[in-house]
Design a protein around this motif. Structure first.
Motif, PDB file in Angstrom:
ATOM      1  N   GLY A  28      -2.403 -94.591 -19.015  1.00 41.20           N
ATOM      2  CA  GLY A  28      -1.468 -95.479 -19.123  1.00 41.20           C
ATOM      3  C   GLY A  28      -1.724 -96.398 -19.830  1.00 41.20           C
ATOM      4  N   VAL A  29      -1.072 -97.487 -20.667  1.00 40.91           N
ATOM      5  CA  VAL A  29      -1.958 -98.354 -21.855  1.00 40.91           C
ATOM      6  C   VAL A  29      -2.144 -99.164 -20.476  1.00 40.91           C
ATOM      7  N   PRO A  30      -1.566 -99.749 -19.693  1.00 43.01           N
ATOM      8  CA  PRO A  30      -1.967-100.942 -18.742  1.00 43.01           C
ATOM      9  C   PRO A  30      -3.770-100.701 -18.540  1.00 43.01           C
ATOM     10  N   LEU A  31      -3.784 -99.359 -17.855  1.00 40.06           N
ATOM     11  CA  LEU A  31      -4.974 -99.361 -16.861  1.00 40.06           C
ATOM     12  C   LEU A  31      -5.812 -98.759 -18.392  1.00 40.06           C
ATOM     13  N   SER A  35      -9.490-100.921 -18.294  1.00 42.07           N
ATOM     14  CA  SER A  35     -10.822-100.391 -18.086  1.00 42.07           C
ATOM     15  C   SER A  35     -11.924-101.547 -18.959  1.00 42.07           C
ATOM     16  N   SER A  36     -11.020-101.261 -20.615  1.00 44.82           N
ATOM     17  CA  SER A  36     -11.962-102.350 -21.700  1.00 44.82           C
ATOM     18  C   SER A  36     -12.599-103.470 -21.345  1.00 44.82           C
ATOM     19  N   LEU A  37     -11.425-103.818 -20.921  1.00 47.22           N
ATOM     20  CA  LEU A  37     -11.793-105.122 -20.494  1.00 47.22           C
ATOM     21  C   LEU A  37     -12.508-105.429 -19.426  1.00 47.22           C
ATOM     22  N   LEU A  38     -12.409-104.344 -18.810  1.00 45.67           N
ATOM     23  CA  LEU A  38     -13.541-105.056 -16.902  1.00 45.67           C
ATOM     24  C   LEU A  38     -14.938-104.199 -17.280  1.00 45.67           C
ATOM     25  N   LEU A  44     -19.292 -94.205 -19.812  1.00 41.95           N
ATOM     26  CA  LEU A  44     -18.412 -93.812 -18.366  1.00 41.95           C
ATOM     27  C   LEU A  44     -16.922 -94.229 -18.498  1.00 41.95           C
ATOM     28  N   GLN A  45     -16.589 -94.488 -19.528  1.00 40.72           N
ATOM     29  CA  GLN A  45     -14.886 -94.798 -19.394  1.00 40.72           C
ATOM     30  C   GLN A  45     -14.480 -93.075 -20.317  1.00 40.72           C
ATOM     31  N   TRP A 136     -14.971-103.357 -29.156  1.00 38.76           N
ATOM     32  CA  TRP A 136     -14.542-102.298 -28.065  1.00 38.76           C
ATOM     33  C   TRP A 136     -13.422-102.587 -28.223  1.00 38.76           C
ATOM     34  N   LEU A 137     -12.440-104.387 -27.205  1.00 41.21           N
ATOM     35  CA  LEU A 137     -11.159-104.030 -26.900  1.00 41.21           C
ATOM     36  C   LEU A 137     -10.502-103.709 -28.081  1.00 41.21           C
ATOM     37  N   VAL A 138     -10.866-105.125 -29.327  1.00 39.95           N
ATOM     38  CA  VAL A 138     -10.077-104.052 -30.998  1.00 39.95           C
ATOM     39  C   VAL A 138      -9.698-102.447 -30.886  1.00 39.95           C
TER      40      VAL A 138
END
Length: 217
Positions: A28-31, A35-38, A44-45, A136-138
């Motif tokens: 889903g979008v929030p997770l 996951s990329s933020l934290l 691993l991702q 990575w976040l972008v």
């Protein structure tokens, strides 16, 4: 050295968009964004997404996370001897320790005067780490918003070996070796983009081609 991180950041953004597009359907979008933020660990991702797609339970996910991150013990040990800061700063810098930033930090320390090795290593790890983290976040956001998997997977296949060839080039000291590394990167990208069926052997072909006997200076 931080300027050299910009091409790597472009590649990281491409892989981030791949991850965002692939993970959106499982997490889903929030997770996916969280996951990329934290987590900030591409290998691993991607592995988690693959395992979720295969129906894996919690234990395999945890074991995979542990195994994939064991290499950070070696990377961290190599950098620890160069650091001059205290435990808290080292712990914060550790968040930005990935394969690419490790290469930049080691190269910066090698180029610095002896008295400035620690400062150069830590500064490069921080600045290059922030650059790649933002990329990575972008990329993840672009993928989540509909960057699409098919649109960038061919480019990512070409960029992946080129990225690590570039990191290897940071460690060389001879001009001829730099030229060979750049030639290998260009040849790998060309084969991967023009002959996608041969993408997996492109780095091998490029490595053999540039390693042929020749004068070194």
């Amino acid at each position: 050295m931080v300027v050299l991180a910009l091409p790597a950041a472009a590649a990281v953004a491409v892989f981030g968009s791949l991850y965002g597009a692939a993970a959106r359907g499982f997490l889903g979008v929030p997770l996916t964004l969280a996951s990329s933020l934290l987590v900030y660990s591409g290998a691993l991702q991607f592995a988690i997404v693959a395992l979720l797609g295969a129906g894996a339970t919690t234990l395999p996910l945890l074991l995979t996370a542990g195994v994939l991150n064991l290499r950070h013990l070696v990377l961290g040990a190599a950098l620890r001897a160069r650091f001059e800061s205290g435990p808290l700063r080292r712990a914060l810098l550790a968040f930005f320790l990935v394969d690419e930033t490790f290469g930049f930090a080691i190269a910066a320390g090698n180029d610095a005067p002896l008295r400035a090795v620690g400062a150069a290593t830590e500064r490069t790890l921080l600045y290059s780490g922030l650059t790649l983290y933002v990329a990575w976040l972008v990329g993840t956001v672009v993928g989540v918003l509909g960057g699409g998997l098919a649109a960038v997977e061919g480019l990512a296949g070409a960029l992946f070996p080129v990225l690590f060839i570039g990191l290897a080039a940071l460690a060389v000291t001879r001009r001829s070796h730099v030229v060979r590394a750049l030639a290998a990167a260009l040849l790998t990208a060309a084969v991967a983009l023009l002959l996608p069926d041969l993408r997996l052997i492109a780095p091998v072909v490029a490595g053999v081609a540039v390693a042929l006997p020749g004068g070194d200076r």
